[in-house]
Design an enzyme around this catalytic site. Sequence first.
Site, short mmCIF file in Angstrom:
data_model
loop_
_atom_site.label_atom_id
_atom_site.label_comp_id
_atom_site.label_asym_id
_atom_site.label_seq_id
_atom_site.Cartn_x
_atom_site.Cartn_y
_atom_site.Cartn_z
N HIS A 5 57.53 -5.59 84.48
CA HIS A 5 58.75 -4.79 84.64
C HIS A 5 59.90 -5.36 83.79
O HIS A 5 60.02 -6.57 83.64
CB HIS A 5 59.15 -4.72 86.12
CG HIS A 5 58.30 -3.77 86.91
ND1 HIS A 5 58.16 -3.83 88.27
CD2 HIS A 5 57.53 -2.71 86.50
CE1 HIS A 5 57.34 -2.86 88.67
NE2 HIS A 5 56.95 -2.17 87.62
N HIS B 107 54.91 -10.25 86.00
CA HIS B 107 54.51 -8.85 85.76
C HIS B 107 55.44 -8.19 84.76
O HIS B 107 56.49 -8.74 84.42
CB HIS B 107 54.43 -8.07 87.08
CG HIS B 107 55.76 -7.83 87.74
ND1 HIS B 107 56.53 -8.84 88.27
CD2 HIS B 107 56.46 -6.69 87.94
CE1 HIS B 107 57.63 -8.34 88.79
NE2 HIS B 107 57.63 -7.03 88.59
N HIS C 112 63.79 -11.82 93.75
CA HIS C 112 64.98 -11.03 94.10
C HIS C 112 65.65 -11.55 95.37
O HIS C 112 64.97 -12.03 96.29
CB HIS C 112 64.62 -9.56 94.34
CG HIS C 112 64.31 -8.80 93.10
ND1 HIS C 112 65.28 -8.23 92.31
CD2 HIS C 112 63.12 -8.52 92.51
CE1 HIS C 112 64.71 -7.61 91.29
NE2 HIS C 112 63.40 -7.78 91.37
N HIS D 221 52.20 -4.38 93.65
CA HIS D 221 53.47 -3.96 93.05
C HIS D 221 53.19 -3.41 91.64
O HIS D 221 53.62 -2.32 91.30
CB HIS D 221 54.40 -5.17 93.01
CG HIS D 221 55.74 -4.91 92.39
ND1 HIS D 221 56.70 -4.13 93.00
CD2 HIS D 221 56.29 -5.33 91.22
CE1 HIS D 221 57.78 -4.09 92.22
NE2 HIS D 221 57.55 -4.81 91.14
N ASP E 254 63.01 -5.87 84.23
CA ASP E 254 63.93 -6.88 84.78
C ASP E 254 63.25 -8.25 84.94
O ASP E 254 63.84 -9.19 85.48
CB ASP E 254 64.55 -6.42 86.11
CG ASP E 254 63.52 -6.20 87.21
OD1 ASP E 254 62.43 -5.68 86.92
OD2 ASP E 254 63.80 -6.57 88.36
N HIS E 255 62.03 -8.37 84.44
CA HIS E 255 61.33 -9.66 84.44
C HIS E 255 61.00 -10.13 83.03
O HIS E 255 60.73 -11.31 82.83
CB HIS E 255 60.05 -9.58 85.28
CG HIS E 255 60.33 -9.33 86.73
ND1 HIS E 255 60.16 -10.28 87.70
CD2 HIS E 255 60.83 -8.23 87.36
CE1 HIS E 255 60.53 -9.79 88.88
NE2 HIS E 255 60.95 -8.55 88.69
N ASP F 263 57.50 -10.14 92.32
CA ASP F 263 57.86 -9.06 93.25
C ASP F 263 56.72 -8.74 94.21
O ASP F 263 56.56 -7.59 94.64
CB ASP F 263 58.23 -7.78 92.47
CG ASP F 263 59.55 -7.92 91.73
OD1 ASP F 263 60.23 -8.95 91.89
OD2 ASP F 263 59.90 -6.99 90.98
ZN LIG Z 1 58.84 -5.48 89.56
#
Ligand SMILES: [Zn+2]
Length: 260
Positions: A57, A55, A171, A112, A59-60, A133
């Site tokens: 985001h 996805h 995570h 998410h 941090d990905h 996530d």
């Molecule tokens: Zn995320």
Amino acid sequence: MLDVIALPAFNDNYIWLLKLRGDKRCWVVDPGEATPVQHYLQAQGLELEGILITHHHPDHIGGVEDLSSESTTLIGSFQDVYRLPSLSLQVAAGDRFQLLGQTVQVLEVPGHTLGHVAFFIQDQQPPLLFCGDTLFAAGCGRLFEGTPEQMHTSLQTLAQLPEETRVYAAHEYTLKNLEFARQVEPDNPALQERQQECQELRAAQQPTLPSSLALEKATNPFLRCSEPSVIQAAREFAEKEDLQDPAEVFAALRRWKDSA
Ligand SMILES: [Zn+2]
């Protein structure tokens, strides 16, 4: 046989690296930053063949640009193409593609984010699931874009996979999630046992992942919305005695966790 290596990133992210034994080629999942991957590739003499994105985001996907060259294959959801215009392959539910000689199946798991996908590799023994996530060890992702109904359906989709499936979440949230899970089900012995094991792993600075789907089904409250003990706890939190529908139980648990 695929090896899966955890590359820690930021405070609590894992970038999963996939490689065949004795082969220089590898893939990574959700590289939020490039440096941990670059260091590993250099130290091990590996070549990055492709990147999977669950996805959009930051941090990905933050490391995608620095890790990509003309020969890198970048695979992600068709719904995330506006954040990742360089996608080589846009995927949707039911799509299959090849990675290091293995067939990867795409599952759409909105909640998410709306375009969230998971990657399932069935041919491995045990099968492998990269779920970003959506499903965490003993927890699930927050609902930034989707509804509780969507997330509940997505988690149920993942719960249908074989019990022995290895769950590679993005995570290291396990201990926090287990604290919440124990509030929901204080009398679940499997939960108590898991908490102890995970505390030992973290004390030794080891990842608590991958998990297995069987373990998640036994201990993850968000996959246990039809269990009498979980329904009862959700009723008490929501102050709603007739709460019964699993999707509504899920919604109450998610609100509870968000407020905890
Ligand atoms: Zn995320």
